[in-house]
Design a protein around this motif. Structure first.
Motif, PDB file in Angstrom:
ATOM      1  N   PRO B  74      -0.778   3.126   0.958  1.00 43.66           N
ATOM      2  CA  PRO B  74      -1.288   3.187  -0.422  1.00 43.66           C
ATOM      3  C   PRO B  74      -0.169   2.976  -1.447  1.00 43.66           C
ATOM      4  N   VAL B  75      -0.500   2.297  -2.540  1.00 45.86           N
ATOM      5  CA  VAL B  75       0.441   2.091  -3.650  1.00 45.86           C
ATOM      6  C   VAL B  75       0.077   3.024  -4.797  1.00 45.86           C
ATOM      7  N   TRP B  76      -1.181   2.988  -5.183  1.00 46.66           N
ATOM      8  CA  TRP B  76      -1.681   3.914  -6.196  1.00 46.66           C
ATOM      9  C   TRP B  76      -3.171   4.126  -5.992  1.00 46.66           C
ATOM     10  N   THR B  77      -3.664   5.161  -6.613  1.00 53.42           N
ATOM     11  CA  THR B  77      -5.105   5.428  -6.563  1.00 53.42           C
ATOM     12  C   THR B  77      -5.569   5.769  -7.970  1.00 53.42           C
ATOM     13  N   PHE B  78      -6.856   5.652  -8.166  1.00 49.69           N
ATOM     14  CA  PHE B  78      -7.436   6.019  -9.454  1.00 49.69           C
ATOM     15  C   PHE B  78      -8.731   6.769  -9.205  1.00 49.69           C
ATOM     16  N   LYS B 114      -0.229  -2.754 -11.964  1.00 48.78           N
ATOM     17  CA  LYS B 114       1.028  -2.330 -11.332  1.00 48.78           C
ATOM     18  C   LYS B 114       1.040  -0.837 -11.027  1.00 48.78           C
ATOM     19  N   THR B 115       0.490  -0.061 -11.958  1.00 52.17           N
ATOM     20  CA  THR B 115       0.654   1.393 -11.852  1.00 52.17           C
ATOM     21  C   THR B 115      -0.642   2.148 -11.599  1.00 52.17           C
ATOM     22  N   GLY B 116      -1.758   1.506 -11.868  1.00 51.43           N
ATOM     23  CA  GLY B 116      -3.036   2.211 -11.775  1.00 51.43           C
ATOM     24  C   GLY B 116      -3.357   3.024 -13.007  1.00 51.43           C
ATOM     25  N   GLU B 117      -2.474   2.980 -13.990  1.00 50.55           N
ATOM     26  CA  GLU B 117      -2.707   3.751 -15.209  1.00 50.55           C
ATOM     27  C   GLU B 117      -3.958   3.247 -15.930  1.00 50.55           C
ATOM     28  N   TYR B 544      -1.671  -7.422  -2.016  1.00 50.13           N
ATOM     29  CA  TYR B 544      -2.330  -6.142  -2.238  1.00 50.13           C
ATOM     30  C   TYR B 544      -3.749  -6.182  -1.673  1.00 50.13           C
ATOM     31  N   TRP B 576      -8.653   2.839  -4.212  1.00 50.98           N
ATOM     32  CA  TRP B 576      -7.435   2.867  -3.411  1.00 50.98           C
ATOM     33  C   TRP B 576      -6.812   1.472  -3.399  1.00 50.98           C
TER      34      TRP B 576
END
Lengths: 290, 586
Positions: B74-78, B114-117, B544, B576
């Protein structure tokens, strides 16, 4: 179905066992207590369902079930929170959405729902809602032009006539399925009984088949006479009569008892009959005990 | 950076703005028709649900492949947040450094890729009293120009500004009070946004609409039931089919055939393919005839909204099979020739191959182990040969005769899209093995009146699995490999040039399989059931993969033995995002 979503759609499904978490068993408090605390009884009635519950010209909800809801709230000495709801594909949907689980989107379950079809087998099959309080018996009926059709001694006389029915109702089913479909193309399928009666009164239809209360109510509101009405045992129809009552969430005996007492009082005092009469409908007593 | 500049209003004058647009953000021009046509080949974005207009869900990316996939992390999740954790059947879209993802209850978010923000969130205000038949899902959005467009549970189509999430236009697809809804992803074809409708069992007529994607203005509409008038630019454009050709009396007026799963597009033959749902009422004995164009694939011309051809998979549907499944154009190599074909894995259990230009039947092969309703498809006529097991005979109403039928009404395959791999030449079909007992239910009520309903109980066909991911060879109709899953499969499939097939399971795993052998190569537990649609793209030189997790959809609504297999699954609502692990610099 989307259904599946089934879209949309899907067939009517008996929700024999839902995977959703059920309310905890330890229902110590009867819903009647919270109704009294809140000072308000929430009652679900069907939307756009004349003469039982519908919006009048000013947008106010009126009708037999609305009056009954008011009288029941009054008997419990609380205010009425009337909730006109969209009918589901069958009353299993309505009970799930309005009584024991609540809507998927916004809102909460209601304390009480009116105009639920009742019979002993259905009452037994429905375990998450308690069905009781039969207050009316309903009968499939036909209004028709006697001079044109003659005495309607057999439904086959409807063949070749234009017979208004509400789409996907018991009348639609009858016209579509009885006598190997011989009446199928005589049916004019419409969105509501009201629309069918309006078109009948304009001379566009030769007959309308529907539950009697809806027919009587529609004629009354149109200040029209019934021409000929037949009520009946339609050959090949699996059921022509049934009782109508109410539903609350299962496991609230005090609320049930209070509503039963209130209903008995309304019946014995003649108030219930007055309510029906004020909307032009003959009250036919139910077979089931309240 | 651009959006911050806008917000602070630091620039002065058009020249400055033009300079910034030109120098910093060349992609700001917005999503074009050409980008949408080219979505399958362009690897740095995913601008279409289905990863191309044809919906092959195939990516030429191969950095993540059978050798490297074990390193996927995983890189980021939201988290979609709040209490609205229902089925997440969405597919994310990736464009211009943003991820656009829809969620249950008609919600959509833009995230920093990039960040999932979270960049913005839009929650459609849903009216009280909506009765979605199955769940409050959404299946993804469409991108066009600077808009992101998605449909809502109250049957609206909403276009938002990609940068701000502000509503640009909002059109009504149908009256939710009459039972209309919409959950499918819109399709963009030549600047038009193409949508279907979903809705309840009665009172609904299926339709395909084309609107100007920039303004939402209706261009054409095509009803899916014979006898109904179509419109083009506000003018009558001919009725669908021929009145009373396949429907008795006026039953066509409420004929069903909802287009609840949307459409795909064959660019080379310029045809939009839309599947249609079952006819109404459910009891087929009441509506003798084929009931066109229910349970069919319709090919519609994008300029005029006319039906070019149709193919009905289940004539006179009496099992609630629908025919909504996606029709995916592909070039089939057979006997040394290339056939311009399209394939559809239908609810009724057949995998169909048709000529995508004229709809001519090529083959139908079972992709499930049991079909009680049919003995096969007549190759000459393309019609199924019906077995004598049609449920719902009104003469049997009181006796309640019960019929066992497979597949169940949830289908050999339901909504979840399959994928086609251009390297292996195989389709990867998420199938389910289940049947149903079905009977007339005379003890039913509707709006306080007696009513003849249908009773159902769904039964798994096997003890050890319901779900089966199957690799189908479209040229032979043979199943090349299969992966069996205990719970029913309900998520979309994606495949890549890295010889991988990705899909999720209700048990919470996101999995990768060898596209050639079906060997399971990787899995990751996402914390809730996966019923979303995976995607892949390239960003900063790395590949990705993303998928939404969140259990729901129609399966948990039905009872019986199936419910036992899924009752312990946690709800969720999470995106994910994965890529290959990279060791820290020494």
């Amino acid at each position: 179905m989307s259904i599946t979503e089934l879209r949309g759609k899907a067939l009517r499904v008996l929700l024999l066992l839902l995977a959703l978490p059920l309310a905890s068993v330890a229902a110590a408090e009867d819903r009647l207590d919270t109704i009294r605390e809140r000072g308000e009884l929430s009652v679900a009635v069907y939307r756009d369902f004349a003469p039982y519950s519908y919006a009048d010209a000013d947008g106010h909800y009126v009708g037999i079930d609305v009056d009954l809801a008011k009288a029941l709230a009054q008997a419990l000495a609380v205010k009425l929170d009337l909730r006109p709801v969209i009918a589901g594909e069958d009353s299993d949907d309505d009970l799930r959405v309005n009584i024991w689980r609540g809507p998927l989107i916004n809102g909460s379950p209601s304390d009480l729902m009116l105009h639920i079809g009742l019979d002993p087998e259905y009452i037994k099959r429905t375990d998450k809602a308690e069905l009781f309080g039969a207050y009316q018996r309903e009968t499939v009926s036909v209004i028709y032009r006697k001079q044109q059709i003659g005495t309607l001694d057999t439904p086959l006389k409807l063949a070749g006539q234009k017979v208004g029915v509400e789409v996907d109702s018991i009348s639609d089913y009858y016209m579509s399925g009885a006598f190997n479909g011989r009446l199928r193309t005589s049916a004019v399928r419409l969105l509501s009984v009201d629309e069918a009666v309006a078109r009948y009164l304009k001379g566009e239809l030769d007959a309308v088949m529907a539950p009697r209360g809806q027919l009587e109510g529609a004629l009354f509101r149109a200040h029209a006479d019934a021409a000929a009405v037949t009520i009946g045992d339609f050959v090949g129809l699996f059921r022509t009569q049934w009782d109508v009552g109410m539903a609350i969430k299962a496991g609230n005996p005090e609320l049930k008892a209070a509503l039963q007492a209130a209903l008995s009082q309304l019946r014995e005092s003649g108030r219930l009959r007055e309510i029906y009469a004020s909307h032009g409908v003959t009250l036919q007593d139910p077979l089931l005990r309240p | 950076m651009m959006s911050r500049t806008f917000k602070q209003g630091h620039w002065r004058g058009t020249a400055m703005a033009t300079f910034m647009l030109a120098s910093c953000l060349p992609a700001f021009a917005g999503v074009t028709d050409q980008m949408i046509s080219n979505d399958a080949a362009s690897t740095d974005d995913v601008v279409t649900v289905g990863m191309s207009q044809g919906g092959q869900r195939y990516s030429p990316l191969n950095k993540i492949n059978t050798s490297t996939v074990a390193d996927l992390v995983p890189v980021w999740t939201f988290s979609f947040g709040d209490e609205k954790q229902r089925g997440q059947e969405t597919q994310p879209l990736i464009y211009n450094g943003k991820v656009f993802v829809t969620g249950s209850y008609s919600r959509i978010w833009a995230l920093d890729a990039k960040t999932g923000e979270r960049l913005w969130a839009y929650q459609h205000r849903l009216p009280d009293g909506i009765m979605p038949c199955c769940d409050v899902v959404n299946r993804g959005a469409a991108l066009y120009d600077n808009l992101v467009i998605f449909s809502t549970l109250d049957a609206h189509l909403v276009a938002l500004n990609q940068d701000t999430g502000k509503v640009v236009w909002n059109e009504t697809l149908g009256d939710y009070k009459a039972g209309y809804s919409n959950t499918a992803a819109p399709l963009i074809v030549d600047g038009k946004v193409i949508t279907g409708v979903s809705g309840g069992e009665f009172g609904i007529v299926g339709r395909v609409d084309a609107r100007d994607a920039r303004t939402g203005k209706l261009v054409w509409t095509r009803p899916t039931v014979e006898g109904h008038m179509g419109y083009l630019n506000g003018q009558e454009n001919g009725i669908t089919g021929k009145l009373n050709a396949s429907w008795p009396g006026d039953m066509w007026k409420f004929g069903g055939a909802a287009t609840w799963l949307g459409c795909t597009y064959g660019a080379d033959v310029r045809l939009i393919y839309c599947g249609t749902g079952n006819p109404a009422p459910w009891n087929s004995h009441l509506r003798p005839g084929d009931n066109l164009y229910s349970s069919s694939t319709l090919a519609i011309t994008p300029d005029t909204g006319k039906i070019a051809w149709s193919y009905q998979t289940t004539p006179h549907d009496g099992w609630d099979f629908d025919g909504v499944n996606e029709f995916i154009p592909f070039d089939m190599k057979k006997d040394g020739k290339t056939v311009k074909a399209g394939a559809k894995a239908d609810r009724n259990g057949f995998f169909y191959v048709l000529d995508r230009g004229n709809g001519k039947f090529i083959s139908a092969s079972p992709f499930v182990t049991r079909q009680t309703w049919t003995k096969g498809v007549d190759a000459k006529t393309g019609r199924p040969i019906e077995a004598d097991t049609r449920p719902g005979d009104p003469a049997q109403a009181e006796r309640g005769k019960q019929v066992f039928s497979a597949p169940s009404f949830l289908g050999g395959k339901n909504w979840m899209p399959m994928a086609y791999n251009q390297n292996t030449g195989l389709f990867y079909v998420p199938a389910n093995e289940w049947g149903m007992d079905i009977w007339n239910e005379p003890i039913a009520y509707k709006k306080g009146a007696a009513y003849l309903g249908a009773g159902f109980t769904i039964h798994p066909l096997y003890d050890d699995y319901i779900g089966a991911l199957r690799a189908m060879d479209p040229a032979t109709g043979k199943i090349v490999w299969e992966y069996k899953n205990p719970a029913p499969l309900w998520g979309g499939v994606m495949t890549t040039a890295g010889d991988l097939v990705f899909t999720g399971t209700p048990e919470g795993y996101f999995k990768a399989f060898d596209a050639k052998t079906g060997k399971e190569l990787w899995k990751f537990q996402t914390g809730s059931g996966v019923v979303g649609q995976p995607v892949t793209w390239e960003q900063d030189g790395e590949q990705y993969v993303a998928v939404a997790s969140g259990w729901g959809g129609a399966v948990p609504l039905w009872g019986g033995e199936v419910a036992k297999k899924v009752k312990d699954i946690s709800q969720g609502g999470m995106l994910w995002v994965f890529k290959l692990h990279r060791a820290a610099a020494p």
